[in-house]
Design a protein around this motif. Structure first.
Motif, PDB file in Angstrom:
ATOM      1  N   HIS A   1      -1.572   3.612  -0.198  1.00  0.00           N
ATOM      2  CA  HIS A   1      -1.829   2.446  -0.615  1.00  0.00           C
ATOM      3  C   HIS A   1      -1.152   1.949   0.252  1.00  0.00           C
ATOM      4  O   HIS A   1       0.649   1.863   1.022  1.00  0.00           O
TER       5      HIS A   1
ATOM      6  N   PHE B   1       0.638  -2.311   1.549  1.00  0.00           N
ATOM      7  CA  PHE B   1       2.061  -2.363   1.400  1.00  0.00           C
ATOM      8  C   PHE B   1       2.113  -3.147   2.978  1.00  0.00           C
ATOM      9  O   PHE B   1       2.719  -2.783   3.428  1.00  0.00           O
TER      10      PHE B   1
ATOM     11  N   TYR C   1       1.180  -5.038  -2.313  1.00  0.00           N
ATOM     12  CA  TYR C   1       0.129  -4.468  -2.525  1.00  0.00           C
ATOM     13  C   TYR C   1      -1.244  -5.389  -2.146  1.00  0.00           C
ATOM     14  O   TYR C   1      -1.096  -6.059  -2.473  1.00  0.00           O
TER      15      TYR C   1
ATOM     16  N   HIS D   1      -5.767  -0.084  -0.878  1.00  0.00           N
ATOM     17  CA  HIS D   1      -5.800   1.239  -1.258  1.00  0.00           C
ATOM     18  C   HIS D   1      -6.797   1.982  -0.558  1.00  0.00           C
ATOM     19  O   HIS D   1      -7.601   1.532  -1.184  1.00  0.00           O
TER      20      HIS D   1
END
Length: 126
Positions: free
Chosen positions: A72, A74, A81, A84
């Motif tokens: 994930h 970010f 975010y 992913h």
């Protein structure tokens, strides 16, 4: 013709991703796993080859949990975010559609919710 090329940005604009959706933005979904439930972003997928990091490599942070299969990503500056690498298909990225200025993430009201709470990989890891 359906637009297929987009730029996704985090909130501060430090991270920019060039995306290609060969068949347009489709298969939009949400997930109810512990991570997705908290971020609430609708996602659509692109293959690994259809995402290019344009800028912000130094700002990109990665978070992994549970099976450590999904990655994930970010922004370490603004916390947004962006995308992913998927657990259910590691050959694809799930893209936060809220990071694409031309798309309205609230327009995807009928996006199905995937059962991430009961993901098959969780049973395998037990």
């Amino acid at each position: 013709m359906t637009q297929t090329h987009y730029i996704a940005r985090c909130h501060c604009g430090g991270i920019q991703l060039a995306l290609t959706f060969p068949k347009g933005v489709n298969n939009v979904r949400r997930c109810d796993c512990s991570m997705c439930r908290r971020r609430g972003a609708p996602v659509a997928s692109v293959s690994l080859a259809n995402l290019k990091l344009v800028s912000g490599a130094e700002l990109l942070s990665c978070y992994q949990f549970n099976t450590h299969t999904a990655k994930h990503y970010f922004c370490s500056r603004c916390g947004i975010y962006t995308h992913h690498q998927r657990r259910s298909n590691p050959q694809e990225y799930g893209i936060n559609l809220g990071c694409i200025d031309e798309l309205d993430p609230f327009a995807f009201k009928d996006a199905p919710v995937m059962d991430g709470i009961n993901h098959p990989a969780d049973r395998e890891a037990s």
